[in-house]
Design an enzyme around this catalytic site. Structure first.
Site, PDB file in Angstrom:
ATOM      1  N   ASP A  69      -5.219   0.810   9.596  1.00  0.00           N
ATOM      2  CA  ASP A  69      -5.112   1.734   8.464  1.00  0.00           C
ATOM      3  C   ASP A  69      -5.791   3.083   8.721  1.00  0.00           C
ATOM      4  OD1 ASP A  69      -4.042  -0.591   7.411  1.00  0.00           O
ATOM      5  OD2 ASP A  69      -5.795  -1.081   6.207  1.00  0.00           O
ATOM      6  N   ASP A  73       0.779  -1.250   0.000  1.00  0.00           N
ATOM      7  CA  ASP A  73       0.000   0.000   0.000  1.00  0.00           C
ATOM      8  C   ASP A  73       0.810   1.300   0.000  1.00  0.00           C
ATOM      9  OD1 ASP A  73      -1.455  -2.174   0.839  1.00  0.00           O
ATOM     10  OD2 ASP A  73      -2.093  -1.272   2.726  1.00  0.00           O
ATOM     11  N   GLN A  88       4.318   0.569   1.963  1.00  0.00           N
ATOM     12  CA  GLN A  88       4.537  -0.629   2.745  1.00  0.00           C
ATOM     13  C   GLN A  88       5.664  -1.425   2.104  1.00  0.00           C
ATOM     14  OE1 GLN A  88       2.453  -2.244   5.630  1.00  0.00           O
ATOM     15  NE2 GLN A  88       2.892  -0.078   5.788  1.00  0.00           N
ATOM     16  N   GLU A 120     -10.427  -2.901   4.411  1.00  0.00           N
ATOM     17  CA  GLU A 120      -9.109  -2.333   4.665  1.00  0.00           C
ATOM     18  C   GLU A 120      -9.002  -0.942   4.047  1.00  0.00           C
ATOM     19  OE1 GLU A 120      -6.113  -6.043   4.874  1.00  0.00           O
ATOM     20  OE2 GLU A 120      -6.517  -5.419   2.835  1.00  0.00           O
TER      21      GLU A 120
HETATM   22  C1  FRU Z   1      -3.633  -3.850   2.754  1.00  0.00           C
HETATM   23  C2  FRU Z   1      -3.014  -4.204   4.081  1.00  0.00           C
HETATM   24  C3  FRU Z   1      -3.398  -3.210   5.162  1.00  0.00           C
HETATM   25  C4  FRU Z   1      -2.278  -3.360   6.147  1.00  0.00           C
HETATM   26  C5  FRU Z   1      -1.092  -3.549   5.244  1.00  0.00           C
HETATM   27  C6  FRU Z   1      -0.004  -4.413   5.803  1.00  0.00           C
HETATM   28  O1  FRU Z   1      -2.924  -4.341   1.665  1.00  0.00           O
HETATM   29  O2  FRU Z   1      -3.389  -5.518   4.458  1.00  0.00           O
HETATM   30  O3  FRU Z   1      -4.685  -3.431   5.696  1.00  0.00           O
HETATM   31  O4  FRU Z   1      -2.143  -2.231   6.958  1.00  0.00           O
HETATM   32  O5  FRU Z   1      -1.603  -4.136   4.065  1.00  0.00           O
HETATM   33  O6  FRU Z   1       1.097  -4.425   4.935  1.00  0.00           O
END
Ligand code: FRU
Length: 490
Positions: free
Chosen positions: A168, A47, A63, A223
């Site tokens: 999130d 993300d 991420q 999410e």
């Molecule tokens: C979405 C997610 C989020 C989480 C992150 C972890 O792709 O699952 O909900 O914060 O990735 O990497």
């Protein structure tokens, strides 16, 4: 390679420079590296996080699991840009180094306040028994780029009635107050969005759940929520996991879309009057998008050009995924329109143009042999059959995008597009469309294509992993059609 828990939770700080160099070398040998998309130098990107404008520049984090193409111990990696087109490497932004984020700095958002960039994120932790405890945490970045975490999280665990899938945080301002939406799951495995209120960005009070009518087939977890308003309309976006496919929609493993309606009264009951849940992108890979308001008042969105819980063709080279190009969001006829960012024109190099009249035939555009390019078409399609484009054409490969006047649909077909890692989810994507004369803009990078129809009315995105160095472009029609084309090498 077997990705044991131990390997997924290794820290980059504990890895020797020899090992990191070897991994970087492996990634550089990959045939699929992008040229104008944000991608990880090693490991897995997911993300976009903390997307904001601060101290004269755009800031974006993503991420990141540095050590391989899997979901492991997550960091925030930081890039910055003056124009959203060319990005500078700023190194690691946030590390999992406190007891509140020991098992990953998960997704979150950025908000500028008091001359500082506030970063809100979910600290992921696990107990000895591997039970998850989420914490919602804050860090601030100053003008020198120093990032400091606050001592305490602003939310510990999940509120009563919610599971440990609680994450999130996305922060925004409305009517002089700050609000934070958080993705959540209730005990009966349904996705929800919970929100908090604050007057100082540090102390937050639980207000409740956003009350939607989106109750049927709505997924077990939502999410990455986001909320914004444009011209008295409100958009609540999120990523439901576990919706069933319906007709042409919701064909990917997980969804990313929005509800559009009347502005939500967050100070009151959080009730949302809205229409249907719409997907942002009709293509194959799009997830966890995040928006920001730029200094000129535009709402800009960037997404993850990937999906959770599926393999990537690049895995064997030690890296996976990239981010999408930025899109400018507008609302038109109760729909979110996603225009390619106008500044992307800066990428354009030499130009070629042609126009073809087709009568039940296919015509090659012979002088074109670019690998990465932008292509702009005006299509006056036949009133029956298929009219469209083949790109990345090689001896055994081609990707098709066309209008089908018999079915009134736009179709993206990557069944002959090279290597695929998610064939079980189908190899074509479609959406309803009943205009025979339309514009198309296509951005082709080394391993991706993003297609915008009528300046963002419909969007189709796909990763592409060609096995040959295919680069042909052809136009075709099963009836009589005219196509005018301009292309720029990127
Ligand atoms: C979405 C997610 C989020 C989480 C992150 C972890 O792709 O699952 O909900 O914060 O990735 O990497």
């Amino acid at each position: 390679m077997e990705w044991s828990r131990e390997k997924r939770y290794r820290r980059i700080e504990d890895v020797s420079s020899e090992e990191l160099n070897a991994l970087e070398k492996q990634v550089q040998e990959s045939p699929y590296r992008q040229t104008f998309h944000i991608q990880p130098k090693t490991g897995l990107l997911n993300d976009p996080n903390g997307f904001s404008f601060y101290n004269g520049k755009f800031h974006l984090f993503y991420q990141w699991f540095p050590l391989g193409p899997v979901h492991g111990l997550k960091y925030w990696y930081h890039v910055s840009s003056k124009d959203l087109v060319y990005w500078e490497d700023e190194g690691i932004g946030l590390k999992p180094d406190t007891k509140y984020d020991s098992h990953g700095v998960f997704s979150g958002s950025g908000f500028v306040h008091d001359e500082k960039l506030f970063l809100f994120y979910t600290g992921n932790t696990r107990t000895q028994q591997w039970e998850r405890i989420p914490y919602q945490c804050i860090a601030t970045m100053d003008k020198e780029g120093n990032i400091e975490k606050t001592e305490q999280p602003f939310i510990s665990g999940s509120p009563q009635g919610y599971t440990d899938n609680f994450r999130d945080p996305k922060v925004f301002e409305k009517d002089g107050k700050y609000f934070c939406v958080i993705g959540a799951q209730i005990q009966t495995d349904e996705g929800k969005i919970v929100y908090y209120e604050s007057t100082n960005l540090l102390d937050w009070t639980l207000k409740g759940e956003i009350q939607t009518n989106f109750l049927q087939n709505n997924g077990f977890m939502w999410e990455c929520p986001d909320y914004f308003e444009i011209n008295d309309k409100a958009v609540l976006m999120f990523c439901p996991q576990g919706m069933d496919a319906q007709g042409d929609d919701f064909r990917n493993i997980y969804q990313s879309g929005y509800l559009l309606g009347e502005p939500i009264d967050f100070q009151n009951d959080g009730k949302f009057n809205h229409g249907n849940f719409n997907e942002f992108d009709h293509g194959f890979e799009f997830y966890a998008p995040q928006t920001m308001l730029d200094p000129s008042g535009r709402r800009i969105m960037i997404g993850w050009f990937g999906l959770p819980d599926v393999d990537s063709v690049t895995d064997e080279y030690g890296w996976a995924h990239c981010l999408t190009l930025p899109r400018v969001l507008e609302i038109k006829d109760d729909k979110v329109i996603q225009k390619p960012l106008p500044e992307l024109k800066e990428l354009r190099k030499e130009k070629h143009a042609t126009s073809v009249s087709l009568d039940q035939e296919t015509e090659k555009w012979s002088e074109i042999a670019f690998r990465t390019y932008e292509l702009k078409l005006t299509i006056d399609a036949a009133s029956y059959g298929k009219t469209g484009l083949k790109f990345r054409v090689g001896a055994a490969e081609e990707v098709l995008f066309y209008y089908d006047a018999d079915e009134n649909k736009l179709v993206l077909d990557r069944s002959k597009g090279g290597k695929l890692s998610t064939k079980e989810y189908g190899t074509t994507r479609k959406c309803d469309f009943d205009i025979t004369k339309f514009d198309l803009r296509l951005f082709v990078d080394e391993s991706s294509a993003e297609i915008f129809i009528n300046d963002g009315q419909e969007v189709f995105s796909t990763r592409l992993f060609n096995e040959e160095m295919s680069n042909g472009i052809e136009f075709f029609s099963e009836g009589q059609a005219n196509i005018a084309a301009t292309t720029w090498r990127i």
